[in-house]
Design a protein around this motif. Sequence first.
Motif, PDB file in Angstrom:
ATOM      1  N   ARG A 148       0.849  -1.188   0.000  1.00 16.72           N
ATOM      2  CA  ARG A 148       0.000   0.000   0.000  1.00 16.72           C
ATOM      3  C   ARG A 148       0.885   1.238   0.000  1.00 16.72           C
ATOM      4  O   ARG A 148       1.822   1.337   0.789  1.00 16.72           O
ATOM      5  CB  ARG A 148      -0.912   0.004   1.218  1.00 16.72           C
ATOM      6  CG  ARG A 148      -2.156  -0.849   1.064  1.00 16.72           C
ATOM      7  CD  ARG A 148      -2.948  -0.819   2.360  1.00 16.72           C
ATOM      8  NE  ARG A 148      -3.264   0.539   2.782  1.00 16.72           N
ATOM      9  CZ  ARG A 148      -4.505   1.034   2.859  1.00 16.72           C
ATOM     10  NH1 ARG A 148      -5.526   0.290   2.504  1.00 16.72           N
ATOM     11  NH2 ARG A 148      -4.707   2.259   3.281  1.00 16.72           N
ATOM     12  N   LEU A 149       0.575   2.174  -0.871  1.00 14.28           N
ATOM     13  CA  LEU A 149       1.398   3.373  -0.973  1.00 14.28           C
ATOM     14  C   LEU A 149       1.448   4.135   0.343  1.00 14.28           C
ATOM     15  O   LEU A 149       2.513   4.630   0.745  1.00 14.28           O
ATOM     16  CB  LEU A 149       0.875   4.281  -2.083  1.00 14.28           C
ATOM     17  CG  LEU A 149       1.184   3.838  -3.517  1.00 14.28           C
ATOM     18  CD1 LEU A 149       0.492   4.767  -4.504  1.00 14.28           C
ATOM     19  CD2 LEU A 149       2.679   3.823  -3.772  1.00 14.28           C
ATOM     20  N   ASP A 150       0.313   4.235   1.039  1.00 12.41           N
ATOM     21  CA  ASP A 150       0.325   5.010   2.273  1.00 12.41           C
ATOM     22  C   ASP A 150       1.139   4.333   3.369  1.00 12.41           C
ATOM     23  O   ASP A 150       1.558   4.985   4.333  1.00 12.41           O
ATOM     24  CB  ASP A 150      -1.101   5.320   2.760  1.00 12.41           C
ATOM     25  CG  ASP A 150      -1.972   4.073   2.894  1.00 12.41           C
ATOM     26  OD1 ASP A 150      -1.461   2.945   2.732  1.00 12.41           O
ATOM     27  OD2 ASP A 150      -3.185   4.229   3.143  1.00 12.41           O
ATOM     28  N   GLU A 151       1.426   3.032   3.222  1.00 10.72           N
ATOM     29  CA  GLU A 151       2.262   2.347   4.202  1.00 10.72           C
ATOM     30  C   GLU A 151       3.744   2.646   3.997  1.00 10.72           C
ATOM     31  O   GLU A 151       4.579   2.287   4.835  1.00 10.72           O
ATOM     32  CB  GLU A 151       2.013   0.842   4.145  1.00 10.72           C
ATOM     33  CG  GLU A 151       0.613   0.450   4.637  1.00 10.72           C
ATOM     34  CD  GLU A 151       0.339  -1.039   4.516  1.00 10.72           C
ATOM     35  OE1 GLU A 151       1.175  -1.742   3.895  1.00 10.72           O
ATOM     36  OE2 GLU A 151      -0.696  -1.489   5.030  1.00 10.72           O
ATOM     37  N   GLY A 304      -4.712   0.944  -8.742  1.00  8.23           N
ATOM     38  CA  GLY A 304      -5.706   1.547  -7.860  1.00  8.23           C
ATOM     39  C   GLY A 304      -6.362   2.740  -8.496  1.00  8.23           C
ATOM     40  O   GLY A 304      -6.244   2.986  -9.697  1.00  8.23           O
ATOM     41  N   ALA A 309      -4.397   4.476  -0.852  1.00  8.45           N
ATOM     42  CA  ALA A 309      -4.615   3.053  -0.636  1.00  8.45           C
ATOM     43  C   ALA A 309      -4.222   2.211  -1.845  1.00  8.45           C
ATOM     44  O   ALA A 309      -4.340   0.990  -1.823  1.00  8.45           O
ATOM     45  CB  ALA A 309      -6.075   2.793  -0.281  1.00  8.45           C
ATOM     46  N   ASP A 310      -3.751   2.841  -2.914  1.00  8.95           N
ATOM     47  CA  ASP A 310      -3.281   2.103  -4.081  1.00  8.95           C
ATOM     48  C   ASP A 310      -2.100   1.217  -3.697  1.00  8.95           C
ATOM     49  O   ASP A 310      -1.429   1.430  -2.681  1.00  8.95           O
ATOM     50  CB  ASP A 310      -2.848   3.067  -5.177  1.00  8.95           C
ATOM     51  CG  ASP A 310      -4.032   3.835  -5.772  1.00  8.95           C
ATOM     52  OD1 ASP A 310      -5.172   3.498  -5.425  1.00  8.95           O
ATOM     53  OD2 ASP A 310      -3.790   4.754  -6.562  1.00  8.95           O
ATOM     54  N   THR A 311      -1.830   0.226  -4.536  1.00 10.96           N
ATOM     55  CA  THR A 311      -0.737  -0.698  -4.240  1.00 10.96           C
ATOM     56  C   THR A 311       0.409  -0.516  -5.236  1.00 10.96           C
ATOM     57  O   THR A 311       0.195  -0.241  -6.417  1.00 10.96           O
ATOM     58  CB  THR A 311      -1.212  -2.162  -4.268  1.00 10.96           C
ATOM     59  OG1 THR A 311      -1.823  -2.440  -5.528  1.00 10.96           O
ATOM     60  CG2 THR A 311      -2.196  -2.429  -3.144  1.00 10.96           C
TER      61      THR A 311
END
Length: 349
Positions: A148-151, A304, A309-311
């Motif tokens: 996940r990009l935000d991670e 995404g 939340a995109d991967t």
Amino acid sequence: MIGYIARAVGAPTPTLVLDHRQLPRDEERLTPVLTRIREWLEANGRGDILKFALVEPSAHPMFDLDYRFVQGLTGGVDRFDFKGSCGHSILASVVAADGQAWLPKLAPGGRIRVRVVNNGDHVVCEVDEARRRSGSFTVHFLQDAGARLDELLLTGSPVDQLITGTGVQEASLVSMGNPYVFVDAEELGLNSVDELFGAGDDVYARMLEIRRAACELLKWPTDGVFPKIAAVGQYTEGRLAVRAISVPKWHPSIALTGTTCLAAASSIPGTVPERLARRAGLARGVIEIDTPGGSTAAAASVAGRGDGADTLHWVSVSRKLAQLDEPACIASLKNYDYKEEPAWLPLAV
């Protein structure tokens, strides 16, 4: 002990590639051996080498090489950082391993699969061009199940306000390949490519202060290597300009992991690199970068709807050159003979 000196174009120093099978695995026993190697390098006029790649053919069926990176630190030959990785040293390892016939002979279209022991990264070096002691590569940094990009945001926020001695500095703290602090070059008063690439000690010191503030926010050691820091400028349509700091000076270009991290960061809505990439008119996840040492390109494969939340599936960096320079017979370890203790002992009869 024989080591192999190799260099990836754009790296701040060469890499000494060593056979990991001849070295201890734990840091406590490995440190004194690496210290003796650094002492020998300094005594032989190669104290500039601060990157060490510990490499061996992989026992894992999905990989060709296992790679462990160690960064030599300034302030003493016994100081090392074992936590991060270095993409340029991965390429140095590939050409050194090719020279020792640890791999099938490099050929255009071939792929060398590398498992990074330090952080679990999976890297594929695709051969674009092969010569006797050098090669040109496209390097793919893979994410197994898609991250996940935000991670990738170290604090969970696309921008953070870092408190420094000269005021509050906006920055994006992102980790992909290695952790980075990205700042807008114009906020440092650098309003052109020439000003960015010609920046001197005052800007260098200010960037170190920003990095130190990021370390304090993350509760990381301020005297370590990570996170690294880079100033990103947008002065030309379709391009970004980048100036980064290495150990212990300006980086001549930008680390391969830095390019990877920048490409990922430019895909995350709201980050400093994403804002500048959009202003440059770049497509999402695709960046063209100018540095003091040359240009490169990177592309992130993102799935995404365009939110955090995109991967992320992989990041690819093209036009990377590496060459094998010379073997190094480390005389101080001529009679060194390390044998790994077995993990088990036979039962007594």
